[in-house]
Design a protein around this motif. Structure first.
Motif, PDB file in Angstrom:
ATOM      1  N   LEU A 185       0.829  -1.204   0.000  1.00 15.41           N
ATOM      2  CA  LEU A 185       0.000   0.000   0.000  1.00 15.41           C
ATOM      3  C   LEU A 185       0.861   1.250   0.000  1.00 15.41           C
ATOM      4  CD1 LEU A 185      -2.619  -0.966   2.763  1.00 15.41           C
ATOM      5  CD2 LEU A 185      -3.096  -0.771   0.314  1.00 15.41           C
ATOM      6  N   ALA A 186       0.297   2.315  -0.528  1.00 16.26           N
ATOM      7  CA  ALA A 186       0.828   3.671  -0.388  1.00 16.26           C
ATOM      8  C   ALA A 186      -0.379   4.589  -0.232  1.00 16.26           C
ATOM      9  CB  ALA A 186       1.681   4.065  -1.590  1.00 16.26           C
ATOM     10  N   MET A 187      -0.132   5.877  -0.024  1.00 12.74           N
ATOM     11  CA  MET A 187      -1.232   6.833   0.137  1.00 12.74           C
ATOM     12  C   MET A 187      -1.210   7.878  -0.963  1.00 12.74           C
ATOM     13  SD  MET A 187      -1.679   7.884   4.133  1.00 12.74           S
ATOM     14  CE  MET A 187      -1.911   6.652   5.417  1.00 12.74           C
ATOM     15  N   ALA A 188      -2.416   8.292  -1.357  1.00  8.70           N
ATOM     16  CA  ALA A 188      -2.602   9.426  -2.261  1.00  8.70           C
ATOM     17  C   ALA A 188      -3.891  10.115  -1.825  1.00  8.70           C
ATOM     18  CB  ALA A 188      -2.671   8.979  -3.715  1.00  8.70           C
ATOM     19  N   ASN A 189      -3.778  11.023  -0.864  1.00  5.28           N
ATOM     20  CA  ASN A 189      -4.944  11.607  -0.203  1.00  5.28           C
ATOM     21  C   ASN A 189      -5.466  12.881  -0.856  1.00  5.28           C
ATOM     22  OD1 ASN A 189      -4.968   9.627   1.788  1.00  5.28           O
ATOM     23  ND2 ASN A 189      -3.527  10.746   3.081  1.00  5.28           N
ATOM     24  N   GLN A 190      -4.758  13.394  -1.824  1.00  2.00           N
ATOM     25  CA  GLN A 190      -5.172  14.655  -2.431  1.00  2.00           C
ATOM     26  C   GLN A 190      -6.337  14.426  -3.392  1.00  2.00           C
ATOM     27  OE1 GLN A 190      -2.735  17.386  -5.262  1.00  2.00           O
ATOM     28  NE2 GLN A 190      -1.911  17.664  -3.214  1.00  2.00           N
ATOM     29  N   ALA A 191      -7.380  15.243  -3.407  1.00  2.79           N
ATOM     30  CA  ALA A 191      -7.488  16.448  -2.608  1.00  2.79           C
ATOM     31  C   ALA A 191      -8.346  16.216  -1.370  1.00  2.79           C
ATOM     32  CB  ALA A 191      -8.120  17.544  -3.463  1.00  2.79           C
ATOM     33  N   ASP A 192      -9.226  15.213  -1.421  1.00  2.00           N
ATOM     34  CA  ASP A 192     -10.222  15.091  -0.356  1.00  2.00           C
ATOM     35  C   ASP A 192     -10.353  13.659   0.157  1.00  2.00           C
ATOM     36  OD1 ASP A 192     -11.410  13.988  -2.621  1.00  2.00           O
ATOM     37  OD2 ASP A 192     -13.414  14.458  -1.889  1.00  2.00           O
ATOM     38  N   ALA A 193      -9.267  12.867   0.094  1.00  2.00           N
ATOM     39  CA  ALA A 193      -9.370  11.458   0.478  1.00  2.00           C
ATOM     40  C   ALA A 193      -8.662  11.127   1.778  1.00  2.00           C
ATOM     41  CB  ALA A 193      -8.827  10.561  -0.636  1.00  2.00           C
TER      42      ALA A 193
END
Length: 513
Positions: A174-182
């Motif tokens: 896993l990795a994260m990609a929270n932009q813009a509203d996640a």
């Protein structure tokens, strides 16, 4: 910020780009602490009024953020089972300070089961409302005091038709990609870039996996169930910039300028393949420091993920890149390096200086695109003027489709990432080019350095930029900024009266002919 990627155009053409209300004051009163259901946040007592989602009134994302408190720190703990399709048991601890009387307050959170919520050590009621978690503490909280909120929950890495998880499932984890509203679909919090906080992140993973997160390592503790890795930031961070990598990875370390720790996280099997690209980072950091000043954080590096996202992302101190950017041969070397610099430039523009609202996105993406283009000009003989002239030709079309740079149009239904249109990339870099032509190169370069030093570790908006530019130029620039940032049509380019912008109607007519 989010940088979409396609095959680059040749020099002389534009490089492609994608992809509250205040709560009224109340007098405090005691409430009986009721433990909410451990199975769901959706159960509402029959006698209780239905909770409502709140927000701080962001024009593009009105329900992000919450009134009544400021977060100072997050402590996130995730336990990974070895399967990236299973929810991660998680504990989020939020340290905050109240700014008004709170009988209840909202956290941004959805896409996962909440098991319990404590406020200052006491069980609290909790209920779901839209993509908010509404919390009612045992006692009302007065303004100006610290509060500690502990949420036991699951973090779901699997996206659905209705909700895109902030987790990116890679080939090995896993990795994260929270932009813009996640971000709030990974952990509860105040998911708006205007409320930055310090982060401690703990990840427990089975043997054979490596976990890395924003900031510097604090330690790793081995147990029978695996290893718990702990990282901590030394500078405040927006929730959309949080990063956690879990995979069968290698951490490659080297020194950057002035001994800056540089660490890259790569699939172990690709370490040799990626090394020629990774070793370019220290020189890229040195180049950026020459332009705008010292690197703003405690470390930097690339997280190379084997996943299909279609974008790269400047998560703070550890930028996310697709493996294919470096592995595919059709991307010219200069183009790959310029994209690396784009995400690096965001560490100053967007991460250290974060947008006060999402309408200020142009300040982040415009600057990152500017330094991407400037690097290509200086290192690969790809003239900035040619790229900006091409951008000028398309500017009216971009404004028609996406709005002026400082008032971008809302996202398309069901496509929240569609705010990342060409008007906030090359269209916004074009504004910076016009400003440099208007005030001259020396003043523009002073402005760039002053911007990142004045607002280091903070948030800022378009009005802040205009005030600073006006002060450095020594003359009123309000007319310039009004035209370039808010007008439906692109104004004349200073110093280039011959440049023309073709609107969508004209382009359509040429295609028809």
């Amino acid at each position: 910020m989010l940088r979409t990627r396609t095959t680059p155009h040749t020099a002389g053409t534009t490089a492609p780009t994608a992809p509250r209300q205040r709560r009224r004051r109340r007098q405090p009163r005691l409430r009986t602490a009721l433990l909410a259901s451990a199975a769901s946040v959706c159960l509402i007592a029959a006698s209780a009024p239905a909770p409502s989602p709140l927000g701080i009134g962001d024009r593009l994302f009105p329900y992000l953020g919450n009134p009544g408190y400021d977060v100072t720190a997050y402590d996130l703990a995730f336990t990974y089972s070895g399967s990236n399709t299973k929810a991660l048991p998680a504990v989020t601890v939020i340290e905050a300070r109240t700014t008004e009387w709170l009988e209840q307050f909202n956290l941004d959170y959805s896409h996962g089961t909440v098991r319990s919520v404590d406020v200052d050590g006491e069980p609290a009621e909790f209920r779901g409302a839209g993509e908010d978690l509404v919390v009612t503490p045992a006692e009302a909280l007065p303004p100006g005091i610290p509060m500690r909120v502990t949420v036991h929950h699951d973090s779901n890495p699997v996206s659905t038709e209705d909700q895109q998880s902030g987790w990116v499932r890679t080939e090995d984890g896993l990795a994260m990609a929270n932009q813009a509203d996640a971000g709030h679909r990974v952990f509860p919090g105040n998911d708006h870039p205007s409320d930055k906080a310090m982060f401690t992140i703990r990840v427990t993973a089975p043997d054979g996996y490596t976990a890395v997160a924003n900031g510097l390592p604090v330690g790793a503790t081995r147990r029978a169930a695996g290893t718990t890795w702990t990282y901590r930031t030394e500078h405040p961070m927006a929730t959309e910039l949080a990063q956690v990598s879990i995979g069968r990875s290698s951490v490659v370390r080297r020194n950057g300028p002035g001994g800056l720790p540089v660490r890259d996280v790569v699939p172990t099997k690709d370490r040799k393949l990626l090394e020629p690209w990774l070793r370019k980072t220290p020189d890229q950091i040195a180049w950026m420091q020459e332009k705008v000043g010292d690197y703003p954080f405690e470390t930097y590096g690339l997280l190379v993920a084997e996943a299909r996202t279609g974008f790269e992302l400047e998560t703070q101190t550890l930028s996310l890149f697709e493996r294919d950017l470096f592995a595919r041969t059709e991307y010219p070397k200069w183009y790959v390096e310029s994209i690396m610099v784009h995400e690096l430039a965001h560490q100053w523009f967007g991460d250290s200086v974060s947008p006060r609202t999402w309408s200020d996105l142009w300040l982040s993406e415009g600057h990152a695109t500017w330094y991407e283009a400037l690097f290509a000009e200086e290192k690969a003989d790809k003239p900035m003027e040619a790229r900006m002239k091409a951008a000028y030709r398309s500017s009216d079309t971009w404004r028609s489709a996406g709005g002026p740079p400082a008032t971008p149009k809302e996202a398309e239904p069901g496509r929240k990432l569609s705010i990342f249109r060409p008007n906030v990339y090359d269209g916004s870099a074009l504004v910076l080019y016009a400003l440099r032509e208007e005030i001259g190169r020396p003043a523009f370069e002073r402005l760039e350095r002053a911007w990142v030093s004045t607002h280091h570790d903070g948030v800022a908006d378009t009005a802040d930029f205009e005030r600073l530019a006006t002060g450095i130029a020594g003359r009123d620039l309000s007319g310039f900024f009004k035209a370039w940032l808010y007008a439906e049509k692109t104004p004349p380019m200073p110093g280039h009266p011959d440049w023309k912008s073709a609107g969508p109607e004209e382009k359509a007519a040429k295609r028809a002919g």
